[in-house]
Enzyme design. Structure first.
Site, short mmCIF file in Angstrom:
data_model
loop_
_atom_site.label_atom_id
_atom_site.label_comp_id
_atom_site.label_asym_id
_atom_site.label_seq_id
_atom_site.Cartn_x
_atom_site.Cartn_y
_atom_site.Cartn_z
N TRP A 88 0.87 -1.18 0.00
CA TRP A 88 0.00 0.00 0.00
C TRP A 88 0.91 1.24 0.00
O TRP A 88 1.80 1.33 0.87
CB TRP A 88 -0.85 -0.05 1.27
CG TRP A 88 -1.82 1.07 1.45
CD1 TRP A 88 -2.71 1.55 0.53
CD2 TRP A 88 -2.00 1.84 2.64
NE1 TRP A 88 -3.44 2.56 1.08
CE2 TRP A 88 -3.03 2.76 2.37
CE3 TRP A 88 -1.41 1.83 3.91
CZ2 TRP A 88 -3.47 3.67 3.32
CZ3 TRP A 88 -1.85 2.73 4.85
CH2 TRP A 88 -2.87 3.64 4.56
N ASP B 61 -0.35 -5.27 9.77
CA ASP B 61 -1.43 -4.39 9.34
C ASP B 61 -2.60 -5.29 8.93
O ASP B 61 -2.51 -6.01 7.93
CB ASP B 61 -0.94 -3.52 8.16
CG ASP B 61 -1.97 -2.48 7.75
OD1 ASP B 61 -3.08 -2.46 8.33
OD2 ASP B 61 -1.67 -1.69 6.83
N LYS C 221 -13.21 -1.07 6.39
CA LYS C 221 -13.73 -1.94 5.32
C LYS C 221 -14.74 -2.94 5.88
O LYS C 221 -15.82 -3.08 5.33
CB LYS C 221 -12.60 -2.71 4.65
CG LYS C 221 -11.31 -1.97 4.51
CD LYS C 221 -11.33 -0.97 3.38
CE LYS C 221 -10.01 -0.21 3.38
NZ LYS C 221 -9.80 0.61 2.22
#
Ligand code: LMR
Length: 391
Positions: A127, A207, A242
Protein backbone atom coordinates in the site's frame (compact mmCIF):
# COMPACT_ATOMS: atom_id res chain seq x y z
CA UNK A 1 9.03 30.70 4.42
CA UNK A 2 6.47 28.96 2.30
CA UNK A 3 8.32 29.50 -0.96
CA UNK A 4 10.84 26.97 0.31
CA UNK A 5 8.27 24.21 -0.01
CA UNK A 6 8.23 22.01 -3.09
CA UNK A 7 4.97 21.22 -4.81
CA UNK A 8 3.76 17.71 -3.87
CA UNK A 9 1.78 15.57 -6.28
CA UNK A 10 -1.77 14.78 -5.12
CA UNK A 11 -2.15 11.25 -3.75
CA UNK A 12 -2.58 9.32 -6.98
CA UNK A 13 -5.20 6.94 -5.58
CA UNK A 14 -7.32 9.61 -3.93
CA UNK A 15 -7.05 11.81 -7.07
CA UNK A 16 -8.80 9.01 -8.98
CA UNK A 17 -11.95 9.56 -6.88
CA UNK A 18 -12.32 13.06 -8.34
CA UNK A 19 -11.40 12.04 -11.88
CA UNK A 20 -14.01 9.29 -11.78
CA UNK A 21 -16.69 11.61 -10.37
CA UNK A 22 -16.04 14.12 -13.17
CA UNK A 23 -16.46 11.48 -15.92
CA UNK A 24 -19.95 11.80 -17.41
CA UNK A 25 -20.04 8.43 -19.20
CA UNK A 26 -22.91 6.26 -17.93
CA UNK A 27 -21.00 3.01 -18.25
CA UNK A 28 -17.83 4.15 -16.45
CA UNK A 29 -16.30 1.63 -14.02
CA UNK A 30 -14.51 2.56 -10.79
CA UNK A 31 -11.82 0.04 -9.84
CA UNK A 32 -9.78 2.61 -7.92
CA UNK A 33 -9.88 3.29 -4.19
CA UNK A 34 -10.67 0.36 -1.88
CA UNK A 35 -14.34 0.68 -1.07
CA UNK A 36 -16.82 -2.17 -1.36
CA UNK A 37 -19.62 -1.91 -3.92
CA UNK A 38 -22.76 -3.97 -4.25
CA UNK A 39 -23.87 -5.66 -7.46
CA UNK A 40 -25.61 -2.34 -8.21
CA UNK A 41 -22.41 -0.35 -7.71
CA UNK A 42 -23.41 1.26 -4.38
CA UNK A 43 -21.47 1.51 -1.12
CA UNK A 44 -24.32 1.40 1.39
CA UNK A 45 -24.05 1.84 5.16
CA UNK A 46 -24.28 -1.60 6.82
CA UNK A 47 -27.77 -2.16 8.26
CA UNK A 48 -26.17 -3.23 11.56
CA UNK A 49 -24.34 0.10 11.67
CA UNK A 50 -27.50 2.06 10.79
CA UNK A 51 -29.30 0.36 13.68
CA UNK A 52 -26.40 1.10 16.03
CA UNK A 53 -26.35 4.73 14.88
CA UNK A 54 -30.04 5.07 15.67
CA UNK A 55 -29.35 3.69 19.14
CA UNK A 56 -26.45 6.07 19.51
CA UNK A 57 -28.61 9.09 18.73
CA UNK A 58 -31.08 7.92 21.38
CA UNK A 59 -28.62 6.90 24.05
CA UNK A 60 -25.57 9.14 23.76
CA UNK A 61 -25.80 11.66 26.57
CA UNK A 62 -22.57 13.58 26.02
CA UNK A 63 -19.96 14.40 23.45
CA UNK A 64 -17.36 15.39 26.04
CA UNK A 65 -13.78 14.29 25.39
CA UNK A 66 -12.84 10.65 25.95
CA UNK A 67 -9.05 10.91 25.90
CA UNK A 68 -6.27 9.95 23.48
CA UNK A 69 -7.17 6.25 23.69
CA UNK A 70 -10.68 6.91 22.36
CA UNK A 71 -13.57 4.54 23.05
CA UNK A 72 -12.08 1.69 25.08
CA UNK A 73 -15.41 -0.15 24.98
CA UNK A 74 -14.95 -0.36 21.20
CA UNK A 75 -11.27 -1.35 21.49
CA UNK A 76 -12.02 -4.16 23.95
CA UNK A 77 -15.19 -5.42 22.24
CA UNK A 78 -13.20 -5.93 19.06
CA UNK A 79 -10.44 -7.97 20.69
CA UNK A 80 -12.04 -11.46 20.69
CA UNK A 81 -12.84 -11.04 16.99
CA UNK A 82 -9.27 -10.00 16.21
CA UNK A 83 -7.23 -12.13 18.62
CA UNK A 84 -9.53 -15.12 19.20
CA UNK A 85 -9.49 -17.11 22.43
CA UNK A 86 -7.39 -15.59 25.18
CA UNK A 87 -7.56 -12.18 23.46
CA UNK A 88 -5.15 -10.48 25.85
CA UNK A 89 -2.65 -13.38 25.78
CA UNK A 90 -2.55 -13.27 29.59
CA UNK A 91 -2.68 -9.50 30.05
CA UNK A 92 -0.02 -8.85 27.41
CA UNK A 93 -2.22 -7.18 24.76
CA UNK A 94 -3.95 -3.83 25.01
CA UNK A 95 -5.17 -1.35 22.46
CA UNK A 96 -6.38 2.12 21.73
CA UNK A 97 -8.66 3.63 19.13
CA UNK A 98 -7.12 5.40 16.15
CA UNK A 99 -8.39 7.48 13.23
CA UNK A 100 -8.72 4.65 10.71
CA UNK A 101 -6.18 2.00 9.88
CA UNK A 102 -3.81 4.73 8.73
CA UNK A 103 -3.75 6.22 12.24
CA UNK A 104 -2.96 2.76 13.61
CA UNK A 105 -0.13 2.21 11.12
CA UNK A 106 1.20 5.66 11.99
CA UNK A 107 1.15 4.90 15.73
CA UNK A 108 2.73 1.48 15.26
CA UNK A 109 5.61 2.83 13.22
CA UNK A 110 6.01 5.89 15.46
CA UNK A 111 6.16 3.67 18.56
CA UNK A 112 8.69 1.39 16.85
CA UNK A 113 10.80 4.43 15.95
CA UNK A 114 10.58 5.75 19.51
CA UNK A 115 11.70 2.35 20.81
CA UNK A 116 14.79 2.57 18.61
CA UNK A 117 13.75 0.76 15.44
CA UNK A 118 15.70 2.21 12.52
CA UNK A 119 14.82 -0.06 9.59
CA UNK A 120 11.51 -1.49 8.44
CA UNK A 121 11.53 -4.51 6.14
CA UNK A 122 8.56 -4.56 3.83
CA UNK A 123 7.44 -6.70 0.91
CA UNK A 124 6.85 -4.66 -2.22
CA UNK A 125 4.62 -3.70 -3.83
CA UNK A 126 2.67 -2.56 -0.79
CA UNK A 127 0.00 0.00 0.00
CA UNK A 128 1.75 3.23 -1.11
CA UNK A 129 1.02 4.98 2.19
CA UNK A 130 3.15 2.43 4.08
CA UNK A 131 6.34 3.70 2.43
CA UNK A 132 5.17 7.29 2.83
CA UNK A 133 4.64 6.94 6.60
CA UNK A 134 7.95 5.08 7.02
CA UNK A 135 9.76 7.90 5.21
CA UNK A 136 7.87 10.62 7.09
CA UNK A 137 9.08 9.13 10.39
CA UNK A 138 12.68 9.11 9.18
CA UNK A 139 12.80 5.30 9.18
CA UNK A 140 14.66 3.37 6.52
CA UNK A 141 12.63 1.00 4.39
CA UNK A 142 14.26 -2.23 3.28
CA UNK A 143 12.27 -3.78 0.44
CA UNK A 144 11.96 -7.43 -0.46
CA UNK A 145 9.70 -8.89 -3.17
CA UNK A 146 6.25 -9.80 -1.89
CA UNK A 147 5.42 -12.17 -4.74
CA UNK A 148 7.30 -14.39 -7.17
CA UNK A 149 7.06 -14.09 -10.93
CA UNK A 150 4.55 -16.95 -10.98
CA UNK A 151 2.17 -14.96 -8.77
CA UNK A 152 2.57 -16.77 -5.45
CA UNK A 153 3.70 -15.21 -2.18
CA UNK A 154 7.50 -15.11 -2.00
CA UNK A 155 7.82 -16.49 1.49
CA UNK A 156 11.52 -17.24 0.99
CA UNK A 157 12.21 -13.53 0.44
CA UNK A 158 10.44 -12.72 3.71
CA UNK A 159 12.21 -15.51 5.62
CA UNK A 160 15.55 -14.25 4.31
CA UNK A 161 14.69 -10.67 5.34
CA UNK A 162 13.86 -11.93 8.84
CA UNK A 163 17.06 -14.03 9.01
CA UNK A 164 19.18 -11.05 7.91
CA UNK A 165 17.45 -8.54 10.18
CA UNK A 166 19.01 -7.21 13.36
CA UNK A 167 18.11 -5.78 16.77
CA UNK A 168 16.84 -2.43 15.48
CA UNK A 169 14.70 -3.85 12.70
CA UNK A 170 10.97 -4.29 12.26
CA UNK A 171 9.03 -6.10 9.56
CA UNK A 172 5.71 -4.79 8.29
CA UNK A 173 3.32 -7.57 7.23
CA UNK A 174 -0.18 -7.55 5.75
CA UNK A 175 -2.32 -9.85 7.90
CA UNK A 176 -4.63 -10.78 5.01
CA UNK A 177 -6.01 -9.57 1.67
CA UNK A 178 -2.64 -8.17 0.60
CA UNK A 179 -2.93 -4.65 -0.77
CA UNK A 180 -2.33 -4.34 -3.75
CA UNK A 181 -1.70 -7.91 -4.97
CA UNK A 182 -4.40 -9.99 -3.23
CA UNK A 183 -1.66 -12.62 -2.81
CA UNK A 184 -1.59 -13.87 0.79
CA UNK A 185 0.73 -16.26 2.59
CA UNK A 186 -0.79 -19.72 3.07
CA UNK A 187 -1.34 -21.04 6.60
CA UNK A 188 1.74 -23.26 6.24
CA UNK A 189 3.77 -20.25 5.20
CA UNK A 190 2.46 -18.29 8.18
CA UNK A 191 3.59 -21.14 10.44
CA UNK A 192 7.09 -20.83 8.95
CA UNK A 193 7.00 -17.03 9.31
CA UNK A 194 5.94 -17.29 12.95
CA UNK A 195 8.74 -19.80 13.64
CA UNK A 196 11.30 -17.53 11.96
CA UNK A 197 10.10 -14.51 13.95
CA UNK A 198 10.29 -16.52 17.17
CA UNK A 199 14.01 -16.95 16.58
CA UNK A 200 14.72 -13.39 15.53
CA UNK A 201 14.98 -10.01 17.28
CA UNK A 202 12.92 -8.35 14.53
CA UNK A 203 9.71 -6.62 15.69
CA UNK A 204 6.61 -7.75 13.77
CA UNK A 205 4.17 -5.00 12.82
CA UNK A 206 1.02 -6.47 11.32
CA UNK A 207 -1.43 -4.39 9.34
CA UNK A 208 -4.85 -6.08 9.44
CA UNK A 209 -7.08 -3.78 7.42
CA UNK A 210 -9.35 -6.28 5.67
CA UNK A 211 -10.27 -8.96 8.22
CA UNK A 212 -13.31 -10.86 6.97
CA UNK A 213 -12.98 -9.82 3.33
CA UNK A 214 -10.76 -12.73 2.31
CA UNK A 215 -11.91 -16.10 3.65
CA UNK A 216 -13.71 -15.17 6.89
CA UNK A 217 -13.05 -13.39 10.20
CA UNK A 218 -11.32 -16.39 11.78
CA UNK A 219 -9.49 -17.53 8.64
CA UNK A 220 -8.14 -14.07 7.89
CA UNK A 221 -6.70 -13.74 11.40
CA UNK A 222 -4.74 -17.02 11.22
CA UNK A 223 -1.35 -15.58 10.32
CA UNK A 224 -1.44 -12.71 12.79
CA UNK A 225 -2.55 -14.98 15.63
CA UNK A 226 0.20 -17.53 14.86
CA UNK A 227 2.80 -14.76 14.93
CA UNK A 228 1.46 -13.42 18.23
CA UNK A 229 1.55 -16.93 19.70
CA UNK A 230 5.22 -17.23 18.73
CA UNK A 231 6.84 -13.92 19.58
CA UNK A 232 7.33 -11.88 22.76
CA UNK A 233 6.35 -8.51 21.28
CA UNK A 234 4.32 -7.32 18.30
CA UNK A 235 2.30 -4.33 17.10
CA UNK A 236 -1.01 -4.65 15.25
CA UNK A 237 -2.67 -1.94 13.17
CA UNK A 238 -6.36 -2.66 12.65
CA UNK A 239 -9.03 -1.07 10.47
CA UNK A 240 -12.81 -1.28 10.72
CA UNK A 241 -13.18 0.99 7.70
CA UNK A 242 -13.73 -1.94 5.32
CA UNK A 243 -15.25 -4.74 7.38
CA UNK A 244 -17.79 -2.38 8.98
CA UNK A 245 -18.05 -0.13 5.91
CA UNK A 246 -17.14 2.97 7.93
CA UNK A 247 -14.53 4.44 5.58
CA UNK A 248 -15.05 8.17 6.09
CA UNK A 249 -15.76 7.81 9.80
CA UNK A 250 -12.14 6.65 10.23
CA UNK A 251 -12.40 3.73 12.66
CA UNK A 252 -9.20 1.90 13.55
CA UNK A 253 -7.37 0.43 16.51
CA UNK A 254 -3.75 0.00 17.47
CA UNK A 255 -2.85 -3.01 19.63
CA UNK A 256 0.41 -3.70 21.41
CA UNK A 257 1.57 -7.11 22.62
CA UNK A 258 4.37 -6.78 25.17
CA UNK A 259 6.42 -9.28 27.15
CA UNK A 260 4.55 -8.58 30.38
CA UNK A 261 1.85 -6.28 31.79
CA UNK A 262 4.43 -3.82 33.20
CA UNK A 263 6.12 -3.27 29.84
CA UNK A 264 2.70 -3.14 28.21
CA UNK A 265 1.63 -0.27 30.49
CA UNK A 266 4.76 1.69 29.59
CA UNK A 267 4.22 1.02 25.87
CA UNK A 268 0.59 2.16 26.07
CA UNK A 269 1.63 5.37 27.85
CA UNK A 270 3.83 6.04 24.83
CA UNK A 271 0.91 5.24 22.53
CA UNK A 272 -1.22 7.78 24.36
CA UNK A 273 1.41 10.51 24.17
CA UNK A 274 2.07 9.83 20.47
CA UNK A 275 -1.66 10.01 19.78
CA UNK A 276 -1.92 13.27 21.72
CA UNK A 277 0.90 14.79 19.68
CA UNK A 278 -0.56 13.55 16.38
CA UNK A 279 -4.34 14.04 16.62
CA UNK A 280 -5.04 14.37 20.33
CA UNK A 281 -8.09 12.11 20.23
CA UNK A 282 -9.71 9.96 17.55
CA UNK A 283 -13.18 10.77 16.15
CA UNK A 284 -15.87 9.03 18.16
CA UNK A 285 -18.95 8.28 16.10
CA UNK A 286 -17.99 5.23 14.01
CA UNK A 287 -16.18 3.48 16.86
CA UNK A 288 -19.16 4.03 19.16
CA UNK A 289 -21.40 2.45 16.50
CA UNK A 290 -19.08 -0.58 16.24
CA UNK A 291 -19.14 -0.93 20.03
CA UNK A 292 -22.94 -0.99 20.00
CA UNK A 293 -22.93 -3.61 17.23
CA UNK A 294 -20.46 -5.85 19.06
CA UNK A 295 -22.25 -5.59 22.40
CA UNK A 296 -25.56 -6.72 20.92
CA UNK A 297 -25.77 -10.35 19.80
CA UNK A 298 -28.47 -9.68 17.20
CA UNK A 299 -26.59 -6.76 15.68
CA UNK A 300 -23.34 -8.75 15.71
CA UNK A 301 -25.06 -11.56 13.80
CA UNK A 302 -26.51 -9.02 11.35
CA UNK A 303 -23.06 -7.47 10.80
CA UNK A 304 -21.48 -10.89 10.25
CA UNK A 305 -24.18 -11.72 7.76
CA UNK A 306 -23.59 -8.49 5.85
CA UNK A 307 -19.84 -9.11 5.86
CA UNK A 308 -20.41 -12.67 4.56
CA UNK A 309 -22.51 -11.25 1.71
CA UNK A 310 -19.73 -8.81 0.79
CA UNK A 311 -17.13 -11.53 0.78
CA UNK A 312 -19.29 -13.93 -1.23
CA UNK A 313 -19.91 -11.25 -3.86
CA UNK A 314 -16.22 -10.50 -4.24
CA UNK A 315 -15.50 -14.24 -4.51
CA UNK A 316 -18.12 -14.47 -7.24
CA UNK A 317 -16.53 -11.58 -9.16
CA UNK A 318 -13.13 -13.23 -8.81
CA UNK A 319 -14.47 -16.58 -10.00
CA UNK A 320 -16.11 -14.94 -13.03
CA UNK A 321 -12.88 -13.14 -13.93
CA UNK A 322 -10.88 -16.33 -13.49
CA UNK A 323 -13.32 -18.19 -15.75
CA UNK A 324 -12.79 -15.55 -18.44
CA UNK A 325 -9.16 -16.75 -18.62
CA UNK A 326 -7.20 -14.66 -21.09
CA UNK A 327 -8.36 -11.10 -21.80
CA UNK A 328 -6.02 -10.11 -24.62
CA UNK A 329 -2.56 -10.51 -23.12
CA UNK A 330 -3.79 -10.56 -19.50
CA UNK A 331 -4.34 -13.89 -17.76
CA UNK A 332 -7.21 -13.42 -15.32
CA UNK A 333 -7.11 -17.02 -14.02
CA UNK A 334 -4.88 -16.22 -10.98
CA UNK A 335 -7.42 -13.70 -9.66
CA UNK A 336 -9.68 -16.56 -8.60
CA UNK A 337 -7.21 -17.69 -5.94
CA UNK A 338 -6.39 -14.22 -4.61
CA UNK A 339 -8.02 -12.61 -1.59
CA UNK A 340 -9.87 -9.43 -0.73
CA UNK A 341 -10.57 -6.42 -2.86
CA UNK A 342 -7.37 -6.09 -4.82
CA UNK A 343 -5.34 -7.68 -7.59
CA UNK A 344 -2.62 -6.26 -9.79
CA UNK A 345 -2.88 -6.65 -13.55
CA UNK A 346 0.30 -6.54 -15.64
CA UNK A 347 -0.57 -3.40 -17.59
CA UNK A 348 1.61 -0.57 -18.89
CA UNK A 349 0.95 3.08 -18.01
CA UNK A 350 -0.30 3.56 -21.59
CA UNK A 351 -2.74 0.67 -21.30
CA UNK A 352 -4.05 1.98 -17.96
CA UNK A 353 -4.55 5.40 -19.53
CA UNK A 354 -6.28 3.90 -22.58
CA UNK A 355 -8.65 1.98 -20.28
CA UNK A 356 -9.54 5.26 -18.58
CA UNK A 357 -9.77 7.49 -21.63
CA UNK A 358 -11.24 5.11 -24.20
CA UNK A 359 -13.33 2.88 -21.94
CA UNK A 360 -14.08 4.88 -18.77
CA UNK A 361 -12.37 2.26 -16.58
CA UNK A 362 -10.50 3.74 -13.61
CA UNK A 363 -7.73 1.89 -11.75
CA UNK A 364 -4.59 2.76 -9.81
CA UNK A 365 -1.46 3.57 -11.80
CA UNK A 366 0.12 0.36 -10.49
CA UNK A 367 -2.43 -1.73 -12.40
CA UNK A 368 -4.25 -2.50 -9.15
CA UNK A 369 -7.96 -3.16 -9.55
CA UNK A 370 -10.62 -3.21 -6.85
CA UNK A 371 -12.65 -6.32 -7.71
CA UNK A 372 -15.62 -4.89 -5.79
CA UNK A 373 -16.06 -2.33 -8.56
CA UNK A 374 -17.11 -5.14 -10.90
CA UNK A 375 -20.47 -6.89 -11.07
CA UNK A 376 -22.44 -9.04 -13.47
CA UNK A 377 -23.53 -5.91 -15.36
CA UNK A 378 -20.04 -4.62 -16.18
CA UNK A 379 -17.59 -7.54 -16.07
CA UNK A 380 -18.09 -8.34 -19.72
CA UNK A 381 -17.30 -4.77 -20.72
CA UNK A 382 -14.21 -4.80 -18.48
CA UNK A 383 -12.86 -8.05 -19.96
CA UNK A 384 -13.52 -6.83 -23.50
CA UNK A 385 -11.77 -3.50 -22.78
CA UNK A 386 -8.77 -5.33 -21.31
CA UNK A 387 -8.60 -7.45 -24.46
CA UNK A 388 -8.89 -4.33 -26.63
CA UNK A 389 -6.03 -2.45 -24.96
CA UNK A 390 -3.67 -5.43 -24.60
CA UNK A 391 -4.63 -7.62 -27.55
C1 LMR B 1 -6.93 1.66 -0.63
O1 LMR B 1 -5.80 1.18 -0.67
O2 LMR B 1 -7.62 1.87 -1.63
C2 LMR B 1 -7.53 1.99 0.70
O3 LMR B 1 -6.76 1.50 1.73
C3 LMR B 1 -7.84 3.42 0.85
C4 LMR B 1 -6.66 4.26 1.15
O4 LMR B 1 -6.67 4.94 2.18
O5 LMR B 1 -5.71 4.25 0.36
Amino acid sequence: MLDRLDQQPPDALLALIKLYAADTRDDKIDLGVGVYRTGQGDTPVFEAIKAAERKLVEEQDSKAYLGPEGDMGFVNALMPHVFGDNPTRGGRIEGMQTPGGTGAVRLALAMAAKAGVARVHMGTPSWPNHAQIIADLGLQMVAFPHATADGTADVDALLKAIADAGELDAVLLHGCCHNPTGIDYSNDQWDAIAAALANSPVLPIIDLAYQGLGNGMEEDAYGMRRVLDAVPEALVAYSCDKNFGLYRDRVGAFYVMARNPQELAVAMSNGASLARANWSMPPDHGAAAVRLVLRDAALTAKWQDELDTMRARMRQVRATLADAGMAGAVDLAPLGGQNGMFSVLPLTKEQILALREDHGIYMAGSGRINAAGLHMGNIEKFVAALAAVTG
